[in-house]
Design a protein around this motif. Structure first.
Motif, PDB file in Angstrom:
ATOM      1  N   ARG A 172      -4.424  17.946 -23.864  1.00  0.00           N
ATOM      2  CA  ARG A 172      -3.737  19.069 -25.079  1.00  0.00           C
ATOM      3  C   ARG A 172      -2.728  20.100 -24.238  1.00  0.00           C
TER       4      ARG A 172
ATOM      5  N   ASP B  14       3.079  22.106 -26.698  1.00  0.00           N
ATOM      6  CA  ASP B  14       2.468  21.668 -28.234  1.00  0.00           C
ATOM      7  C   ASP B  14       1.373  20.818 -27.993  1.00  0.00           C
ATOM      8  N   PRO B  15       0.314  20.810 -28.549  1.00  0.00           N
ATOM      9  CA  PRO B  15      -0.944  20.047 -28.371  1.00  0.00           C
ATOM     10  C   PRO B  15      -0.633  18.448 -28.757  1.00  0.00           C
TER      11      PRO B  15
ATOM     12  N   ARG C 147      -6.230  28.820 -25.808  1.00  0.00           N
ATOM     13  CA  ARG C 147      -6.014  28.095 -27.114  1.00  0.00           C
ATOM     14  C   ARG C 147      -6.283  26.507 -27.156  1.00  0.00           C
ATOM     15  N   ASP C 148      -6.061  25.730 -25.930  1.00  0.00           N
ATOM     16  CA  ASP C 148      -6.334  24.514 -25.941  1.00  0.00           C
ATOM     17  C   ASP C 148      -7.794  24.327 -25.816  1.00  0.00           C
TER      18      ASP C 148
ATOM     19  N   GLU D   3     -10.070  26.379 -27.352  1.00  0.00           N
ATOM     20  CA  GLU D   3     -10.601  26.857 -28.314  1.00  0.00           C
ATOM     21  C   GLU D   3     -10.461  25.681 -29.339  1.00  0.00           C
ATOM     22  N   GLN D   4      -9.468  25.032 -29.270  1.00  0.00           N
ATOM     23  CA  GLN D   4      -8.996  23.960 -30.235  1.00  0.00           C
ATOM     24  C   GLN D   4      -9.781  22.691 -29.666  1.00  0.00           C
ATOM     25  N   GLU D   5     -10.069  22.311 -28.642  1.00  0.00           N
ATOM     26  CA  GLU D   5     -10.506  21.050 -28.342  1.00  0.00           C
ATOM     27  C   GLU D   5     -12.106  21.172 -28.251  1.00  0.00           C
TER      28      GLU D   5
END
Length: 492
Positions: free
Chosen positions: A109, A114-115, A168-169, A171-173
């Protein structure tokens, strides 16, 4: 979903056996499909009827320590570009279970801003991509048309050399990884297998556990991931493996240009002595109660790692092949003429410590006979193995030499099929690089050494009969008390 192919010594070419964080998943009909595939494998035409066409292997070690290996096979205009790093679960500390796998997700990511940017870049190359995590190795790979080889190597280099670990990566993954964990826990056989593995490795579980658990995963921070990356993701602890329709001189040129600014790091293992595993004593057992229609038994035994005793691992590898042969005394006693529906032995090879695994199923009605018979047979396995050297009174037994010849032929055929599928060859070689200490030897057969029935009996006696065992049984609640009585006070 990232999965990791391990070196299970059962018919790999015909049955997909995957280890996802030490959880067995057998795709398709559990016992019937595997039994059918095993029969096909064992009675396949001898390998001598096929032309050996192992790919040409060319290696280069760059100044920064990166090893680049090219395995050529120009039959199909496809290549696999894979980067392997020795940063698997064995690098995790207590409380960090699942860190290596989570890091693999986060890294994919972290590409660009951008992921979805890595996926879009791979899409422009018509590439399939993924990452895998195992006990020894983490890999990232692209499978794509060979005309895109240069751009694929550049993309892989940018993924690794420009990586950034961001809040953020993570948290999102994290929810994605927790979802994978929940999915595997929903499989009763997998959940039981995981409990047995945890019993087997006890205080050293953190060095085996790929998936982790929700508690350990939620505690992992960006700082921990960055520390892990800085220490292990260095070129002198990595290998770039390119298989398929590739030309070595071009690959070396592309890799030299792309990875030139990846600076050599400290040897992450220079100051670490060989890990000393806490000893396991006696027999421990797990009873998993579910409303299942058959009983599954799993027995796991510790074995030497390839870094500890490579010859012993190859001895066990040959023994495992022998135990799965349908004419063997174990299969005939327990399955053909016995209470089990299915029995397969496998060997999970690792650098630090390997593992012998027996998986069996029986009907509910036969379980109370099948479970004790299996456990007694494993404790006396040397007797069953030694019986291979003599004819059976009931069915004419194939001489040991004939059995070994058929096993060696099947091994060669299996390897030939693996090497023909160049996309499959890359992760296989990456695993060998990781747990073999930098030596591939992907075509080394466990049957290069001649062994007598007495030799196999001695191997069984040393590595199976005399060893402490972790046992797991998945059964319906109605069998609880009877199985507890069979297993003794250690079962829960």
């Amino acid at each position: 979903m990232p999965i990791h192919f391990l070196r299970y010594r059962i018919p790999r070419a015909l049955v997909t056996v995957m280890d996802i964080g030490r959880i067995f998943v057998l795709r398709g009909s559990y016992e019937r499909g595997l039994a059918f595939a095993m029969a096909l494998a064992f009675f396949a035409p001898p390998a001598s009827t096929f032309q050996k066409r192992y790919p040409i292997q060319t290696d280069s070690i760059f100044e920064n320590g990166l090893r680049v290996t090219v395995l050529e096979n120009h039959d199909v205009p496809l290549v696999t570009v894979l980067l392997a790093v020795r940063a698997g679960a064995f690098t995790q500390r207590p409380g960090e279970e699942g860190l290596s796998h989570l890091h693999e997700h986060v890294l994919l990511r972290s590409y660009g801003n951008d992921p979805a940017e890595f996926a879009e870049a791979a899409g422009r190359l018509n590439a399939m991509y993924n990452g895998t995590t195992g006990a020894d190795v983490v890999t990232y790979y692209l499978i794509l048309p060979s005309e895109e080889t240069e751009d694929a190597i550049r993309l892989m280099a940018r993924l690794i050399t420009k990586a950034r670990v961001r809040d953020r990566d993570l948290e999102q993954e994290l929810p994605v990884v927790l979802g994978e964990l929940a999915h595997e826990h929903s499989n009763p056989v997998g959940a039981m297998s995981r409990q047995v593995s945890r019993k087997l490795w006890a205080e050293d579980w953190h060095r085996i556990d790929v998936l982790g658990d929700s508690a350990s995963l939620r505690q992992i921070t960006v700082d921990q991931l960055q520390e892990h990356f800085d220490r292990y993701y260095v070129p002198n602890n990595a290998a770039l493996i390119v298989t398929g329709d590739a030309h070595p001189e071009r690959v070396f040129e592309y890799a030299g240009d792309s990875f030139d600014d990846w600076e050599k790091g400290e040897n992450p293992f220079a100051d670490s002595n060989r890990h000393s595993f806490e000893p396991l004593s006696g027999r421990t057992a797990v009873l998993a109660l579910e409303n299942v229609l058959e009983v599954t038994v799993q027995v796991q035994i510790r074995a030497p790692g390839l870094g500890e005793d490579e010859d012993a691992v190859h001895d066990i590898e040959a023994l495992v092949e022998l135990l799965n042969h349908p004419t063997g005394e174990l299969q005939k006693t327990l399955v053909t003429n016995g209470p089990l529906q299915f029995l397969v032995a496998s060997l999970i090879e690792r650098r630090e410590a390997s593992e012998i695994v027996f998986v069996a199923t029986s009907s509910i009605g036969e379980a109370l006979a099948g479970v004790p018979t299996l456990l007694i047979s494993l404790d006396q396995l040397d007797l069953a193995v030694q019986a291979l050297g003599y004819p059976s009174h009931e069915v004419e037994q194939v001489a040991l030499e004939g059995v070994i010849e058929s096993l060696a032929n099947r091994w060669e055929l299996d390897l030939a099929l693996t090497t023909e599928r160049t996309a499959r060859l890359a992760p296989y070689v990456a695993e060998l690089w990781g747990n073999g200490g930098g030596e591939y030897l992907y075509d080394r057969s466990p049957f290069e050494v001649a062994r007598s029935a007495e030799d196999f009996a001695a191997i069984a006696r040393e590595y199976v009969c005399s060893q402490p065992k972790a046992i797991g049984i998945l059964a319906p609640p109605s069998l609880l008390e009877q199985l507890r009585s069979i297993l003794g006070g250690g079962a829960r």
